[in-house]
Design a protein around this motif. Sequence first.
Motif, mmCIF file in Angstrom:
data_model
loop_
_atom_site.group_PDB
_atom_site.id
_atom_site.type_symbol
_atom_site.label_atom_id
_atom_site.label_comp_id
_atom_site.label_asym_id
_atom_site.label_seq_id
_atom_site.Cartn_x
_atom_site.Cartn_y
_atom_site.Cartn_z
ATOM 1 N N GLY A 33 11.223 -9.682 0.229
ATOM 2 C CA GLY A 33 11.315 -8.278 -0.176
ATOM 3 C C GLY A 33 10.089 -7.837 -0.969
ATOM 4 N N ILE A 34 9.619 -8.704 -1.874
ATOM 5 C CA ILE A 34 8.407 -8.390 -2.633
ATOM 6 C C ILE A 34 7.206 -8.275 -1.696
ATOM 7 C CG2 ILE A 34 6.788 -9.314 -4.324
ATOM 8 C CD1 ILE A 34 9.246 -8.109 -5.588
ATOM 9 N N ALA A 35 7.145 -9.145 -0.694
ATOM 10 C CA ALA A 35 6.047 -9.082 0.283
ATOM 11 C C ALA A 35 6.056 -7.750 1.017
ATOM 12 C CB ALA A 35 6.152 -10.251 1.265
ATOM 13 N N TRP A 36 7.225 -7.293 1.430
ATOM 14 C CA TRP A 36 7.327 -6.006 2.123
ATOM 15 C C TRP A 36 6.900 -4.864 1.207
ATOM 16 C CZ3 TRP A 36 10.068 -1.460 1.390
ATOM 17 C CH2 TRP A 36 10.083 -0.582 2.473
ATOM 18 N N PHE A 37 7.343 -4.888 -0.042
ATOM 19 C CA PHE A 37 6.980 -3.832 -0.987
ATOM 20 C C PHE A 37 5.483 -3.857 -1.268
ATOM 21 C CE2 PHE A 37 6.589 -2.089 -5.318
ATOM 22 C CZ PHE A 37 7.173 -0.843 -5.111
ATOM 23 N N THR A 38 4.893 -5.049 -1.390
ATOM 24 C CA THR A 38 3.444 -5.172 -1.598
ATOM 25 C C THR A 38 2.682 -4.601 -0.413
ATOM 26 O OG1 THR A 38 3.797 -7.170 -2.916
ATOM 27 C CG2 THR A 38 1.577 -6.793 -2.067
ATOM 28 N N LEU A 39 3.153 -4.897 0.794
ATOM 29 C CA LEU A 39 2.524 -4.358 2.005
ATOM 30 C C LEU A 39 2.607 -2.841 2.026
ATOM 31 C CD1 LEU A 39 1.202 -4.962 4.753
ATOM 32 C CD2 LEU A 39 3.503 -5.145 5.720
ATOM 33 N N LEU A 40 3.743 -2.293 1.616
ATOM 34 C CA LEU A 40 3.907 -0.838 1.566
ATOM 35 C C LEU A 40 2.901 -0.208 0.611
ATOM 36 C CD1 LEU A 40 5.445 1.820 2.080
ATOM 37 C CD2 LEU A 40 7.052 1.135 0.290
ATOM 38 N N ILE A 41 2.740 -0.781 -0.586
ATOM 39 C CA ILE A 41 1.802 -0.237 -1.572
ATOM 40 C C ILE A 41 0.370 -0.318 -1.036
ATOM 41 C CG2 ILE A 41 0.862 -0.538 -3.881
ATOM 42 C CD1 ILE A 41 3.683 0.610 -3.809
ATOM 43 N N LEU A 81 -0.678 -0.357 2.120
ATOM 44 C CA LEU A 81 -0.888 0.606 3.208
ATOM 45 C C LEU A 81 -0.957 2.032 2.673
ATOM 46 C CD1 LEU A 81 1.447 -0.890 5.968
ATOM 47 C CD2 LEU A 81 -1.044 -0.960 5.860
ATOM 48 N N LEU A 82 -0.173 2.322 1.635
ATOM 49 C CA LEU A 82 -0.266 3.641 1.003
ATOM 50 C C LEU A 82 -1.651 3.861 0.397
ATOM 51 C CD1 LEU A 82 3.199 4.011 -0.798
ATOM 52 C CD2 LEU A 82 2.319 5.451 1.046
ATOM 53 N N ALA A 83 -2.226 2.781 -0.152
ATOM 54 C CA ALA A 83 -3.529 2.897 -0.801
ATOM 55 C C ALA A 83 -4.651 3.164 0.197
ATOM 56 C CB ALA A 83 -3.820 1.631 -1.604
ATOM 57 N N ILE A 84 -4.560 2.581 1.406
ATOM 58 C CA ILE A 84 -5.662 2.731 2.369
ATOM 59 C C ILE A 84 -5.402 3.830 3.387
ATOM 60 C CG2 ILE A 84 -6.232 0.291 2.125
ATOM 61 C CD1 ILE A 84 -4.996 -0.189 4.866
ATOM 62 N N GLY A 127 -4.877 7.079 3.032
ATOM 63 C CA GLY A 127 -5.653 8.286 2.769
ATOM 64 C C GLY A 127 -7.106 8.170 3.212
ATOM 65 N N PRO A 128 -7.840 7.139 2.766
ATOM 66 C CA PRO A 128 -9.230 6.995 3.232
ATOM 67 C C PRO A 128 -9.352 6.850 4.744
ATOM 68 C CG PRO A 128 -8.842 5.634 1.292
ATOM 69 C CD PRO A 128 -7.515 6.188 1.701
ATOM 70 N N ILE A 129 -8.423 6.134 5.382
ATOM 71 C CA ILE A 129 -8.490 5.984 6.836
ATOM 72 C C ILE A 129 -8.267 7.323 7.531
ATOM 73 C CG2 ILE A 129 -7.285 4.996 8.821
ATOM 74 C CD1 ILE A 129 -6.933 2.446 7.280
ATOM 75 N N THR A 130 -7.341 8.129 7.012
ATOM 76 C CA THR A 130 -7.090 9.448 7.599
ATOM 77 C C THR A 130 -8.316 10.340 7.491
ATOM 78 O OG1 THR A 130 -4.729 9.273 7.051
ATOM 79 C CG2 THR A 130 -5.598 11.473 7.507
ATOM 80 N N ARG A 131 -8.977 10.312 6.323
ATOM 81 C CA ARG A 131 -10.192 11.118 6.159
ATOM 82 C C ARG A 131 -11.321 10.622 7.057
ATOM 83 N NH1 ARG A 131 -8.319 10.883 0.750
ATOM 84 N NH2 ARG A 131 -9.663 9.094 0.282
ATOM 85 N N LEU A 132 -11.424 9.306 7.219
ATOM 86 C CA LEU A 132 -12.475 8.746 8.082
ATOM 87 C C LEU A 132 -12.271 9.147 9.539
ATOM 88 C CD1 LEU A 132 -14.926 6.882 8.415
ATOM 89 C CD2 LEU A 132 -13.321 4.976 8.692
ATOM 90 N N THR A 133 -11.042 9.056 10.032
ATOM 91 C CA THR A 133 -10.784 9.437 11.427
ATOM 92 C C THR A 133 -10.988 10.934 11.648
ATOM 93 O OG1 THR A 133 -8.418 9.616 10.897
ATOM 94 C CG2 THR A 133 -9.185 7.533 11.798
ATOM 95 N N ALA A 134 -10.724 11.737 10.608
ATOM 96 C CA ALA A 134 -10.947 13.175 10.737
ATOM 97 C C ALA A 134 -12.436 13.489 10.902
ATOM 98 C CB ALA A 134 -10.385 13.905 9.525
ATOM 99 N N LEU A 135 -13.294 12.734 10.239
ATOM 100 C CA LEU A 135 -14.741 12.942 10.372
ATOM 101 C C LEU A 135 -15.221 12.681 11.788
ATOM 102 C CD1 LEU A 135 -16.002 11.323 7.030
ATOM 103 C CD2 LEU A 135 -15.802 13.764 7.564
ATOM 104 N N TYR A 136 -14.534 11.786 12.508
ATOM 105 C CA TYR A 136 -14.916 11.451 13.878
ATOM 106 C C TYR A 136 -14.063 12.190 14.915
ATOM 107 C CZ TYR A 136 -17.913 7.693 12.159
ATOM 108 O OH TYR A 136 -18.899 6.982 11.535
ATOM 109 N N ASP A 137 -13.262 13.162 14.454
ATOM 110 C CA ASP A 137 -12.395 13.937 15.360
ATOM 111 C C ASP A 137 -11.505 13.021 16.189
ATOM 112 O OD1 ASP A 137 -13.430 16.371 14.511
ATOM 113 O OD2 ASP A 137 -15.108 16.249 15.912
#
Length: 308
Positions: free
Chosen positions: A241-249, A251-254, A256-266
Amino acid sequence: MLSFNLPNYFLRHLQVMLYSLGQLSRTPVASVMTVLVIGIALALPAGLYVLLKNVEQVAGQWDDASQISLFLKPNTNDARGKQLAEQLLAWPDISAVDYHSAKQSLQEFRQLSGLDEILDSLPTNPLPPVIIIKPVETEHQEAIQGLLERLQNMQEVDLAQLDMAWLKRLKTINQTGERGITILATLLSLSVLLVIGNTIRLAILSRQTEIRVIKLVGGTNAFVRRPFLYTGFWYGLLGGGIAWFTLLIALLAINGPITRLTALYDSQFSLQWMLGQMFLSLPLFGLLLGVSGAWLAVGRHLNDIEPT
């Protein structure tokens, strides 16, 4: 008779399960540290696996874009370029051909670069005619390489370039990554087994007197083993359960930056979280490791503790 004893059997297991959870709560600091170690050990390969699957998704989206660009010699006129394109379309290992004149290439570059003033100052068009070739789909890299060499040897061709050759390298890197993640997951799983086994071993040694008394009054090894197995059960389940929660945190952290990066490349790419799959697999895998580690530790030390 069986229908009467079966509820009591499950009730007894439920009592031992809750008793084992209560034993963990009596040493909160040590229990939390053990669970956190297990959770981090399980979260690391799981996170790498999710990232690798996202990279494979990107590669799969671009796989159909594999093409060969033929840069013709600057002195090739449009009539010869179009004639060459028609000849190439008749090749059995070419599925589509698109001819771009030098003027069209310059216009496309002008639109993409925005360097109108610089391009207007040039005395001549520096870009050559280009033929874009779509090879017939094949899994054999040798066939694509052979086609590329034949095109390169043509008299009118200045350079033949496989535009998506890097994609093949990316797939090879992904395969290497899969092997690496498998090895890492195996090593970390062994470390989880050792952590749980050592924790259960310490619990057994601290309760030697209690175990001897239980055996003295007729308690079997199976009876004595049960609470320790449930202790491993809780360690593995909570660690998953801790592993799943750590993975969630993470993925939440990265995300936003991944979404902005993909937007730059349309790009339409969106991060695949795979949390539903991990929500089941991580706790179940942790549970399996926990029970296995406890079983090994109990089997190793329980027979050495006998009433005197």
